[in-house]
Design an enzyme around this catalytic site. Structure first.
Site, PDB file in Angstrom:
ATOM      1  N   ARG A  98      24.196  -3.726  -6.830  1.00 43.41           N
ATOM      2  CA  ARG A  98      23.680  -4.458  -5.346  1.00 43.41           C
ATOM      3  C   ARG A  98      22.662  -3.795  -3.772  1.00 43.41           C
ATOM      4  NH1 ARG A  98      26.414 -10.035  -6.287  1.00 43.41           N
ATOM      5  NH2 ARG A  98      26.313  -9.933  -4.085  1.00 43.41           N
ATOM      6  N   HIS A 103     -14.191 -10.153   2.686  1.00 45.40           N
ATOM      7  CA  HIS A 103     -14.013 -10.279   4.165  1.00 45.40           C
ATOM      8  C   HIS A 103     -12.780  -9.402   4.654  1.00 45.40           C
ATOM      9  CE1 HIS A 103     -15.659 -14.271   3.023  1.00 45.40           C
ATOM     10  NE2 HIS A 103     -15.362 -14.142   1.522  1.00 45.40           N
ATOM     11  N   GLU A 134       2.386  -9.628  -6.875  1.00 48.12           N
ATOM     12  CA  GLU A 134       3.763  -8.919  -7.488  1.00 48.12           C
ATOM     13  C   GLU A 134       3.888  -7.918  -8.273  1.00 48.12           C
ATOM     14  OE1 GLU A 134       6.897 -10.379  -7.870  1.00 48.12           O
ATOM     15  OE2 GLU A 134       8.001  -9.124  -9.672  1.00 48.12           O
ATOM     16  N   ASN A 159      32.774  -9.758   3.389  1.00 43.83           N
ATOM     17  CA  ASN A 159      31.024 -10.204   2.893  1.00 43.83           C
ATOM     18  C   ASN A 159      31.059 -10.498   4.412  1.00 43.83           C
ATOM     19  OD1 ASN A 159      31.442  -8.091   1.201  1.00 43.83           O
ATOM     20  ND2 ASN A 159      31.003  -9.993  -0.231  1.00 43.83           N
TER      21      ASN A 159
END
Ligand code: AGP
Length: 610
Positions: free
Chosen positions: A27, A506, A483, A102
């Site tokens: 995590r 552009h 992505e 947390n």
């Protein structure tokens, strides 16, 4: 992101806590710690450190921490830097109460002021230390009562685990806006913010709801709401096993998960495609089928990779079902006062089901009366439970911080939703059959695409020292380009931008020179010739061209520096195939740069803060 593992039972708590923390490493975190009630002297033994679990293990060798009650934590710094002192647990001034937390205490400054006026000396810069002192202030011999009383005046979000050395048989947990669940075994109970920390011990899980306070003893537990009234929470069985949370023969979780995609997509589509009817059957939407028939607008809200999957979903739903779709960053949607008509349906997309911005967007949509359906991977996650229905990915646990198999599974789920909506509207039986079969064959095509890994490694070797990358695509492949760029940024730390191919004239074309690798996603579809022109102009300005295409012997072969040839399917489903080489390119580049691809710097798996 922060993680909690706590234990009460009859076995030594410390090895259990350490194993659990290791399962939460994916995590992302910057410090870790534990408190265990020492059964020899009845005192709390607390060890914490900045850095990795390995450092915590080394420090733990210096103390005697035998005992069967303990709490532990991995911290991702919010209030106060990643130091030993700021790591959790935090203790009350008398050292008798230990807390891991947390979330964020929003009124911590005001509470701290009261405590300081009463003479409490603070040792850390964290908001969590406030909680430990605040609980201690209300403690009169009953930890459960003290926690309940303390929480009345704390604002913000929390998942909490609390122990007190005066009460060796009690572990208290509390939840508001930050996930917490119990893992139940005979005569022992785990308390965790992420069930992957306890799957090696049990699959019996009780998810706590917001404002629940749980009091756990060795022989059972009771749950109360914050007002102290008893509430009942059901036990559920979670999916998944230990093997899913291990790397096997792969050097990294990310590579394992890239290669798991055929299996993940098979699991994702299993039993959901009715090939002979050319339709999809999604159990989580069964109750909403009538309502789905009458919607005239869809909003999909998500963050990061899930947002890009939603962008592909927008193209699919508009193409097959003819329903206008808007895709919004959840972080913007929640504050934009969005207009949601009576026939507007809202989808959230989230791998983890815990992303704070997405959850807040969901709540805002519900507040405005919308039906909200969610597409999540983690079963029982907060977003899944807060929704009116939805579809699970069934892609299996995704441990690598850079999302891969969840992305392709999200696109596949969105394609099945688009098919279902399309069959309610303008898709014929024949169209439906063609699409359902194409979705069904995606796992095989992804399998073929994965065989390109070594060729992609060779390309990576030419460019891993680059400092910038451009990713281009059009229509379905614009989100694929975005992505691809995100994947590269996250794990290689190379600056990369995803852009609609035709837009570069552009402005961004000014960036092109011989040091700029440009990845163009150009399957042979209706826009292919136009993308070839875009590619030609990049080449003429000296850019290095890496082309992902299905086309054989096209003009692009003559001037591209590298061709990655992928298998072909229904145009609208090509993003599932085309994103695989981009995942592999990012992975190989990051490994060549010597980066930690599973836990890249500054990132966490689920972003549970704003
Ligand atoms: C993906 O590689 C990222 N780590 C990140 O962008 C992620 O997709 C985003 O934080 C949303 O997460 P969710 O899908 O769990 O809600």
């Amino acid at each position: 992101m922060c993680g909690i593992v706590a234990y009460i039972g009859s076995k030594p708590a410390l090895p259990i806590l350490m194993n659990g923390l290791k399962r939460l490493e994916y995590r992302g975190y910057d410090s870790a710690g534990f408190s265990v009630l020492n059964s020899d002297n009845g005192k709390l033994e607390t060890v914490k450190t900045a850095g990795k679990i390995k450092a915590l293990e080394n420090k733990a060798k210096e103390i005697n921490a035998a005992g069967a009650l303990g709490i532990s934590h991995t911290r991702w710094a919010t209030h106060g830097g990643p130091t030993d002192i700021n790591a959790h647990p935090h203790l009350s001034a008398d050292g008798k109460i230990a807390v891991v937390h947390n979330g964020v205490v929003e009124n911590y400054a005001a509470v701290k002021k009261i405590l300081e006026a009463e003479g409490v000396k603070f040792t850390s810069d964290t908001d969590t230390e406030v909680i430990a002192h605040w609980i201690s202030r209300f403690y009169k011999g009953d930890l459960n009562e003290a926690v309940l009383e303390a929480l009345q005046s704390l604002e913000g979000t929390f998942g909490l685990a609390v122990i007190c050395q005066n009460e060796p048989d009690v572990l208290i947990g509390a939840r508001r806006g930050s996930p917490l669940a119990l893992g139940i075994c005979e005569n022992e109970t785990f308390l965790t913010s992420d069930t992957s920390a306890v799957i090696e011990h049990t699959q019996k899980i009780v998810y706590l709801e917001d404002n629940d306070v749980v009091s756990i003893r060795r022989n059972g537990f009771t749950v109360q709401n914050i007002k102290g009234q008893p509430v009942s929470r059901e036990m559920q069985r979670i999916e998944g096993d230990l093997e899913m949370a291990q790397k096997g023969d792969f050097p990294h979780f990310m590579l394992k998960e890239i290669f798991e995609q055929p299996e993940a997509l098979r699991n994702c589509t299993r039993g959901r495609l009715i090939l002979e009817e050319g339709n999809a059957k999604l159990a989580g939407l069964d109750n909403s089928l009538k309502e789905l028939r009458s919607i005239d607008r869809i909003i999909i809200t998500a963050c990061g990779t899930s947002y890009y999957a939603a962008m592909v979903g927008e193209c699919l739903i508009e193409e097959w079902a003819g329903i206008p779709v808007e895709v919004e960053y959840a972080s913007e949607f929640r504050y934009r006062n969005p207009i949601i008509g009576t026939n507007t349906l809202v989808f959230t997309v989230s791998q983890s089901g815990e992303t704070a911005d997405t959850l807040a967007a969901l709540k805002e949509a519900k507040q405005k009366g919308a039906t909200v359906l969610s597409i999540c991977n983690v079963v029982g996650s907060t977003i899944a439970r807060a929704s009116d229905g939805g579809v699970y990915l069934h892609a299996g646990a995704e441990i690598g911080i850079a999302s891969t198999k969840a992305f392709t599974a999200q696109v596949v789920v969105l394609s099945m939703i688009a098919l279902l909506l399309g069959r309610q509207r303008r898709l014929s039986h024949e169209n439906g059959i063609e699409i359902a079969n194409a979705i069904d064959s995606l796992p095989c095509l992804v399998e073929q695409t994965l065989k390109l890994s070594d060729d992609i490694l060779a390309i990576a070797k030419s460019y891993y020292k680059s400092t910038n990358f451009l990713y281009l695509g059009r229509h379905y492949h614009y989100p694929v380009a975005m992505e691809g760029a995100l994947k590269l940024k996250e794990i290689s730390y190379i600056h990369a931008e995803g852009y609609p191919a035709a837009e570069i004239k552009h402005g961004p074309i000014a960036l092109i020179d011989e040091n700029m690798p440009v990845v163009i996603v150009a399957p042979k579809d209706a826009l292919f010739n136009k993308v070839v022109s875009n590619a030609r102009s990049i080449k003429s300005h000296g850019g290095k061209l890496i082309v992902v295409t299905t086309a054989n012997c096209s003009p692009i072969d003559e001037f591209a520096d590298h061709i990655i040839r992928i298998p072909s399917t229904n145009t609208a489903l090509m993003p599932v195939i085309a994103s695989v080489p981009l995942q592999l390119l990012a992975y190989h580049i990051a490994v060549l740069r010597g980066n930690d691809v599973d836990t890249p710097r500054n990132l966490t798996k689920s972003v549970m803060v704003e």
